[in-house]
Structure formats: C-alpha cells, structure tokens
Motif scaffolding. Structure first.
Motif, PDB file in Angstrom:
ATOM      1  N   ARG A 150       0.810  -1.216   0.000  1.00 39.06           N
ATOM      2  CA  ARG A 150       0.000   0.000   0.000  1.00 39.06           C
ATOM      3  C   ARG A 150       0.844   1.268   0.000  1.00 39.06           C
ATOM      4  NH1 ARG A 150      -5.898  -0.852   2.178  1.00 39.06           N
ATOM      5  NH2 ARG A 150      -6.135  -2.501   0.662  1.00 39.06           N
ATOM      6  N   THR A 151       2.143   1.128  -0.031  1.00 40.09           N
ATOM      7  CA  THR A 151       2.950   2.334  -0.016  1.00 40.09           C
ATOM      8  C   THR A 151       2.762   3.086  -1.329  1.00 40.09           C
ATOM      9  OG1 THR A 151       4.779   0.980  -0.805  1.00 40.09           O
ATOM     10  CG2 THR A 151       4.742   1.474   1.525  1.00 40.09           C
ATOM     11  N   PRO A 152       2.415   4.358  -1.208  1.00 37.98           N
ATOM     12  CA  PRO A 152       2.194   5.180  -2.399  1.00 37.98           C
ATOM     13  C   PRO A 152       3.476   5.243  -3.218  1.00 37.98           C
ATOM     14  CG  PRO A 152       1.626   6.367  -0.385  1.00 37.98           C
ATOM     15  CD  PRO A 152       2.337   5.148   0.027  1.00 37.98           C
ATOM     16  N   ARG A 153       3.327   5.186  -4.504  1.00 37.71           N
ATOM     17  CA  ARG A 153       4.524   5.313  -5.337  1.00 37.71           C
ATOM     18  C   ARG A 153       4.204   6.108  -6.593  1.00 37.71           C
ATOM     19  NH1 ARG A 153       7.217   1.157  -5.518  1.00 37.71           N
ATOM     20  NH2 ARG A 153       6.156  -0.185  -4.057  1.00 37.71           N
ATOM     21  N   GLY A 154       5.128   6.935  -6.966  1.00 41.89           N
ATOM     22  CA  GLY A 154       4.995   7.675  -8.210  1.00 41.89           C
ATOM     23  C   GLY A 154       5.809   6.963  -9.274  1.00 41.89           C
ATOM     24  N   THR A 155       5.220   6.767 -10.435  1.00 40.50           N
ATOM     25  CA  THR A 155       5.934   6.090 -11.509  1.00 40.50           C
ATOM     26  C   THR A 155       5.921   6.982 -12.734  1.00 40.50           C
ATOM     27  OG1 THR A 155       5.072   4.005 -10.666  1.00 40.50           O
ATOM     28  CG2 THR A 155       6.086   3.976 -12.854  1.00 40.50           C
ATOM     29  N   ALA A 156       7.099   7.440 -13.131  1.00 40.59           N
ATOM     30  CA  ALA A 156       7.181   8.285 -14.316  1.00 40.59           C
ATOM     31  C   ALA A 156       7.833   7.510 -15.444  1.00 40.59           C
ATOM     32  CB  ALA A 156       7.969   9.549 -14.008  1.00 40.59           C
ATOM     33  N   LEU A 157       7.077   7.224 -16.474  1.00 34.07           N
ATOM     34  CA  LEU A 157       7.637   6.553 -17.639  1.00 34.07           C
ATOM     35  C   LEU A 157       8.233   7.616 -18.553  1.00 34.07           C
ATOM     36  CD1 LEU A 157       4.640   4.138 -18.202  1.00 34.07           C
ATOM     37  CD2 LEU A 157       6.786   3.671 -17.021  1.00 34.07           C
ATOM     38  N   THR A 158       9.252   7.226 -19.301  1.00 35.15           N
ATOM     39  CA  THR A 158       9.885   8.202 -20.176  1.00 35.15           C
ATOM     40  C   THR A 158       9.250   8.161 -21.554  1.00 35.15           C
ATOM     41  OG1 THR A 158      11.936   7.916 -18.982  1.00 35.15           O
ATOM     42  CG2 THR A 158      12.062   8.994 -21.121  1.00 35.15           C
ATOM     43  N   PRO A 159       8.766   9.299 -22.020  1.00 39.86           N
ATOM     44  CA  PRO A 159       8.166   9.345 -23.350  1.00 39.86           C
ATOM     45  C   PRO A 159       9.256   9.424 -24.411  1.00 39.86           C
ATOM     46  CG  PRO A 159       8.094  11.515 -22.389  1.00 39.86           C
ATOM     47  CD  PRO A 159       8.769  10.619 -21.378  1.00 39.86           C
ATOM     48  N   THR A 160       8.910   9.118 -25.637  1.00 39.06           N
ATOM     49  CA  THR A 160       9.919   9.117 -26.695  1.00 39.06           C
ATOM     50  C   THR A 160       9.550  10.099 -27.798  1.00 39.06           C
ATOM     51  OG1 THR A 160       8.734   7.297 -27.726  1.00 39.06           O
ATOM     52  CG2 THR A 160      10.597   6.725 -26.345  1.00 39.06           C
ATOM     53  N   LEU A 161      10.557  10.759 -28.298  1.00 37.28           N
ATOM     54  CA  LEU A 161      10.343  11.720 -29.372  1.00 37.28           C
ATOM     55  C   LEU A 161      10.074  10.984 -30.681  1.00 37.28           C
ATOM     56  CD1 LEU A 161      10.494  14.784 -29.957  1.00 37.28           C
ATOM     57  CD2 LEU A 161      12.851  14.400 -30.682  1.00 37.28           C
ATOM     58  N   THR A 162       9.015  11.385 -31.368  1.00 35.63           N
ATOM     59  CA  THR A 162       8.705  10.800 -32.669  1.00 35.63           C
ATOM     60  C   THR A 162       8.899  11.897 -33.710  1.00 35.63           C
ATOM     61  OG1 THR A 162       7.078   9.351 -31.679  1.00 35.63           O
ATOM     62  CG2 THR A 162       6.927   9.677 -34.043  1.00 35.63           C
ATOM     63  N   ILE A 163       9.936  11.718 -34.525  1.00 38.65           N
ATOM     64  CA  ILE A 163      10.280  12.781 -35.465  1.00 38.65           C
ATOM     65  C   ILE A 163       9.565  12.588 -36.794  1.00 38.65           C
ATOM     66  CG2 ILE A 163      12.177  13.888 -36.710  1.00 38.65           C
ATOM     67  CD1 ILE A 163      13.976  13.021 -34.344  1.00 38.65           C
ATOM     68  N   ARG A 164       8.828  13.597 -37.208  1.00 39.27           N
ATOM     69  CA  ARG A 164       8.154  13.541 -38.506  1.00 39.27           C
ATOM     70  C   ARG A 164       8.520  14.810 -39.278  1.00 39.27           C
ATOM     71  NH1 ARG A 164       3.492  11.777 -35.374  1.00 39.27           N
ATOM     72  NH2 ARG A 164       3.471   9.499 -35.273  1.00 39.27           N
ATOM     73  N   SER A 165       7.805  15.082 -40.355  1.00 40.43           N
ATOM     74  CA  SER A 165       8.242  16.145 -41.265  1.00 40.43           C
ATOM     75  C   SER A 165       8.053  17.569 -40.758  1.00 40.43           C
ATOM     76  CB  SER A 165       7.515  16.029 -42.610  1.00 40.43           C
ATOM     77  OG  SER A 165       7.121  14.731 -42.881  1.00 40.43           O
ATOM     78  N   SER A 166       7.297  17.778 -39.705  1.00 43.31           N
ATOM     79  CA  SER A 166       7.011  19.156 -39.307  1.00 43.31           C
ATOM     80  C   SER A 166       8.228  19.859 -38.702  1.00 43.31           C
ATOM     81  CB  SER A 166       5.850  19.201 -38.319  1.00 43.31           C
ATOM     82  OG  SER A 166       6.254  18.691 -37.072  1.00 43.31           O
ATOM     83  N   THR A 167       9.310  19.087 -38.479  1.00 43.09           N
ATOM     84  CA  THR A 167      10.535  19.715 -37.989  1.00 43.09           C
ATOM     85  C   THR A 167      11.701  19.344 -38.892  1.00 43.09           C
ATOM     86  OG1 THR A 167      10.887  17.818 -36.538  1.00 43.09           O
ATOM     87  CG2 THR A 167       9.793  19.738 -35.595  1.00 43.09           C
TER      88      THR A 167
END
Lengths: 325, 325
Positions: free
Chosen positions: A308-325
């Motif tokens: 029951r111990t509260p835990r924060g879980t942060a997953l790492t998002p990934t950059l998806t490169i497309r034509s707008s940059t």
DNA sequence: TTGAAAGCGCTAACAG
DNA sequence: CTGTTAGCGCTTTCAA
C-alpha cells in the motif's frame, strides 16, 4: 422471476453454502459436488446477482474512473486501455467526466464512492482544486492518479515525465538549427501543463518566450494568429500538446507559411491525428498502454493489500520525429 | 465502520422507514420529521449504501453502454454526451468496449446484465452477429441501439440517416462539376458502412466505383495508393468516414496531388480533426448532442414504462462544406 | 403519517 | 468437506 442460488443448490442436492463456494470457484468443495452445482447452474440458466454478492462481500468488482474529457483522444485511448485490462480481470469500469470542473469532479467522485467502487482511478483536472475530491476518495478506497496529479498529494501516481519530453523536443529543434523558439502551451492549471511549461523554461534558460491559453485547437489557431501579427516568426514553435499544434499548423497553412521551411512545429502526446497532419507532426509519444499496465499493476497491489505504499511512476516518453521539424 | 440509516433514524428520533422515506424524498413525511432526518444525515455525514438500496429496490440507477471503440472520437463524443445527461439525472454509466468483436460484445453485455444495469445502450458492432447479444439484453432490460443497428432487430434505434448524408455529398460534388467519383468505404459489416455504401450506389446509379476496406486511416492511405497506381484520378473521392478521408488526404499530399484542384475529397462524421485537416475537410456533420438527447428521451420513456413501443429515429445530418471540395 | 417486520440474494462465520 | 444460520443496509408492504 429469477433463478437464485437456492434453486441451484436444491437441484444439485447441496446446501446454498456449498453452491456458493462451488460457483465462486473456492477450493474446499468435493469435485463431484462442484460439478453437480455447475451443471445445475447451467441447466437452470442461473445468473448470479452480483448486487447481492456485493452487499454481503463488500466488494463490487468495479473500478471508478474520472477523466477531464473522454472526447479528448489522448484520454479516450487511456480509458480504452484501462477498460480492456479491467475486463480481462473480470472487473467493470464506472466512468465519469469532470469537464475540467473541480466541482463536477468532486460530485462525480462522491457518486462513485456511493456506488461503492473498489478503487478509483482519477485524472485530476486541477493541480490544486482537485485535492479535496482526491482526499475524500483516498480516505475510503485505494486511489491512483493517472497522467495528471495534484500538488502535494501523497498518493500513487502513474504517468510520464513531461519535463523530459519537452526537453527532448527543445534539444531536437536546437540540433536542427533553430535559434529562436516559442512555447505555445496552456495555463498551468493541471500538472501536465505545469510540468511542460517548467520543462520548457528550464530547457531554454533565460529569455523564454511563452504564450499560454488552453489545450484546444482554437487556442492553437489564436496563438498562431498572434505570432503572425507580432512580427518575424521564430524558428520553432513548441506546442503544449498535439491539439494545439494542429491548430497552429492549420492557421499557418491558411497564411501560406511553410512548415518546416519557414518555421518548425512540434507537439506532445502523439494522438492518432498527429501522423495525419500536413505535414505530419513531430511529437512526443506517450506510452499509453504501458501507462495503463503500470497503473493497474500498482492499483492491484494496493487492492490486494500486498503493497500500500504510495509510489509515483514516471515513464519516459519518446520523441517521434516527422516532417514538421 | 459506516454510518447506516439506523443511526440516522435513531438520531432523528424516528423509525428507519421514516428515515428512508425522508432521504429518498418521498412525500408522506411530516415536514418537521423530514428536516430532522436530513439534519441528522448531514451531522453524521451519512453516505447511503446504494448497493443495499439496489438489492432491495431492484434498480441500480446505472445504465450500461457498449461501444465498438471508445478511442474513436466519434464514439467518444457520443459517450461523453450520454454520460453528461445521465449524470445530470443522477444515473451512472457502466462502459464497455467491444473492440468490434461480436464475441467480446456478447460477454460485455452479459457482464453488464449481471451487474443489473437498468437499461442498455449499445452501438452494435456488427449488422448480423450483434443480434444475439442484443436479444439476450432486450429480454431483460430496455435496450436502445445507438448510431448502428442490427438487421431485422425490432428494438428502438436512434441515429442519423446515413444514406441521406451520402446523397448530399454526391449532389454537392456533382454540382461542383465532378463527373467521375469513387467511394472509399468500409466492408458493410456494420449498419453504417452498409447504409453509406447503399446510399452511394443509389446516388450515382450504374457504373459505381467502390473500394472497400475498414474505417481506419490506414485503409484510407492504402486506398489512395491504389487510386494513384490505377491511373488517372477521379474528380471526387467520397470517403466512408472522416478517418478514411484523413488517410486519403495524407497520402495524396505526400504525392503532390493538390486537393481540391486535382481531386476533391469528402468525409463523413465531422470529427474534430476534420476541420484541422489540410485542406479542411468537407464532411457530413452528425448532430451528436441531438442524438444523445433523443436517445435518452426514448430510453427514459421505455424505462418509466410510459411508452415501450420500439421506435426508430433517424436524424438528418448536414453537409459541412470546407475547402477540400 | 408512522413504525414493525419481512425480506432482496448472497456470503461468511461457525459448527459439525 | 458440508450445512445452518445470521446478517450486509436498505426499501416496502402492512397495519396501526
């Protein structure tokens, strides 16, 4: 009218207690009896009354979920993932919308608690004002914050590292040669808006250029108008989410501004329409299925009492490169 | 642990029966007593146990809803509208996803019935194979089909006139001078796909040109590839829904085909992203809020017993003309 | 208008 | 391993 467990027990020639145990798959029932009960249930087309079971066992096998707006495709995908996993585990989902209004959210939480949900998954719509609702809920059932979170609330949370995502965008734009950037985000009323803004400010350092509205396409369009009117465009526009970015792209296209030649544009979330934009949008992909998996893992541990111990879980998002940059 | 109605009754100095009547707002309670009960409930922070109430009263104030995919923004908007109206009427929404699989749908319906929902709103994923699930549900509770429907099922339905919508698109394209048209739709496994296809065929008459896949952007992209490979493009592409249309637009843009100069493209549904497409998409707008209103009106009549006669309600969608045509 | 009492259908003690 | 029994908390007759 309805067939009850008494009818099943009578037909199988056992007591209701044995019938109950057999039907709920408990061990400690002789195989022969279990088979008789199951057969009787099938023959009578018995449908257990889960309401009665809930009243007695004090568990409803139902999870409540409060989201700001189901119509937002990012939240919808999350809801869908959660629902699928719950259903696989024989639980149901009681869904409520807060419409980004903490008062509505509070009422929705109350309604869900009244319905005796076993646990609550909440995407709190406000960094501060969602705290009260969350606290009342947490006093009664295990609670998990999803994606967004409340400042200073010491409960579990699962989501992504928004700052890291923005950081990746800024680095990518810088590597592509962008010198001047602007951030088109949302007023930091929810934790993601706050984290993305913080991330942007930290990534670019001093002299940050920031336009704040809300997470809507309309704001994206309006912000683009502002930028066009204001003078020379920056090299890159970092948007607080994809919906804003799509609004920006639409407005720019209407004014013959070429993307990415004249200005680069990036979003956040990778909603399904990001890929379909013209040009396809560079964005930060949130691993929604992982988020859902992790959320139910943590909630499961809380529910079973294992951990029951509260835990924060942060997953790492990934950059998806497309034509707008 | 919890405060029960007995505690409230005791504190108010009345019987539980009176307390129950006062709390549920029935008339036939002296005003003074009613006030005492309400005051006692507030002071004790009483939370009624709706599970117990449901067991006894045989009504859960909960509506079940089965949709093919919540992540589809068209369905999501519908769910949101329905949820809002239910909540305003003190009911809750138990949501389930069928993932376009009639077997899953069948199980979901069973699960919802086991939970004793008062009624069921279903967007049946298959014109034929959803019939069994719908029939079992209809045998127990009022059922309403939303948007989609099952062939030959004599229950209520609320949605739009898909044929009329397609008819409007075809007429519009013809008025704009399009001579050759192609329809990029979905295999008619659900009733909307069927009706839109029928509508197209009737509108263009003989020599219809039809490509069938599913309602996804991927199919739209693939269909556009096929058309490009096949030879000269038609004057207009009528898409079965907006998602397909967005896929088509994306693929065309990637091949330097200009819309609407080289070819006109139209969609169906008017999802939020239709407006943001490049060019903004001409499409058929479904009046989702009206659909939701009408759905709950019909369901309400069925639930109250006022009017149980099944009725089909087809609202007329409106053409929204944008730059893609 | 009120109260006493009887369940709704099931599960969980507790004995056997 | 099985059966008996006592409720879960509420609503709803029924009688007063």
């Amino acid at each position: 009218m309805g067939v009850t467990i008494h009818d099943v027990a009578a037909r199988a020639g056992v007591s209701v207690a044995t019938a109950s145990r057999a039907l709920s798959g408990q061990r400690g029932v002789r195989a022969a009896n279990r088979d008789k009960v199951l057969a009787a249930a099938r023959e009578l087309d018995y449908e257990p009354n889960v309401v009665a079971a809930s009243l007695r066992s004090r568990t409803t096998h139902t999870i409540g979920m409060v989201v700001p707006r189901i119509a937002n495709p990012f939240f919808a995908t999350l809801v869908e993932s959660i629902e699928k996993r719950l259903h696989d585990g024989q639980r149901s989902l009681l869904l409520a919308n807060s419409h980004y209004d903490p008062d509505v959210e509070q009422r929705q939480v109350r309604a869900l608690l009244d319905r005796r949900v076993d646990a609550l998954i909440m995407i709190p719509c406000h960094r501060e004002h969602s705290g009260a609702a969350l606290a009342t809920a947490a006093a009664r059932v295990p609670v998990l914050q999803l994606d967004l979170r409340v400042d200073g609330f010491a409960g579990s949370w699962v989501g992504v590292d928004h700052e890291a995502g923005i950081w990746q965008v800024v680095r990518h734009l810088t590597e592509r040669g962008a010198r001047s950037l602007v951030f088109v985000g949302a007023e930091p009323t929810d934790s993601a808006a706050q984290a993305r803004l913080d991330g942007y400010r930290r990534a670019v350092g001093d002299g940050d250029d920031v336009l704040l509205g809300d997470f809507s396409k309309e704001w994206g369009q309006q912000a683009a108008k502002l930028l066009l009117r204001r003078g020379p465009l920056p090299d890159g526009i970092v948007c607080g989410n994809d919906t804003i970015a799509l609004g920006v792209l639409g407005e720019l296209a209407g004014n013959q501004v070429r993307v990415p030649d004249d200005v680069r544009v990036a979003g956040f979330d990778d909603i399904p329409y990001a890929e379909l934009a013209q040009p396809p949008l560079t964005t930060v992909r949130q691993p929604q299925h992982h988020i859902a998996d992790e959320a139910l893992r943590v909630l499961g541990a809380h529910l079973s009492g294992e951990d029951r111990t509260p835990r924060g879980t942060a997953l790492t998002p990934t950059l998806t490169i497309r034509s707008s940059t």
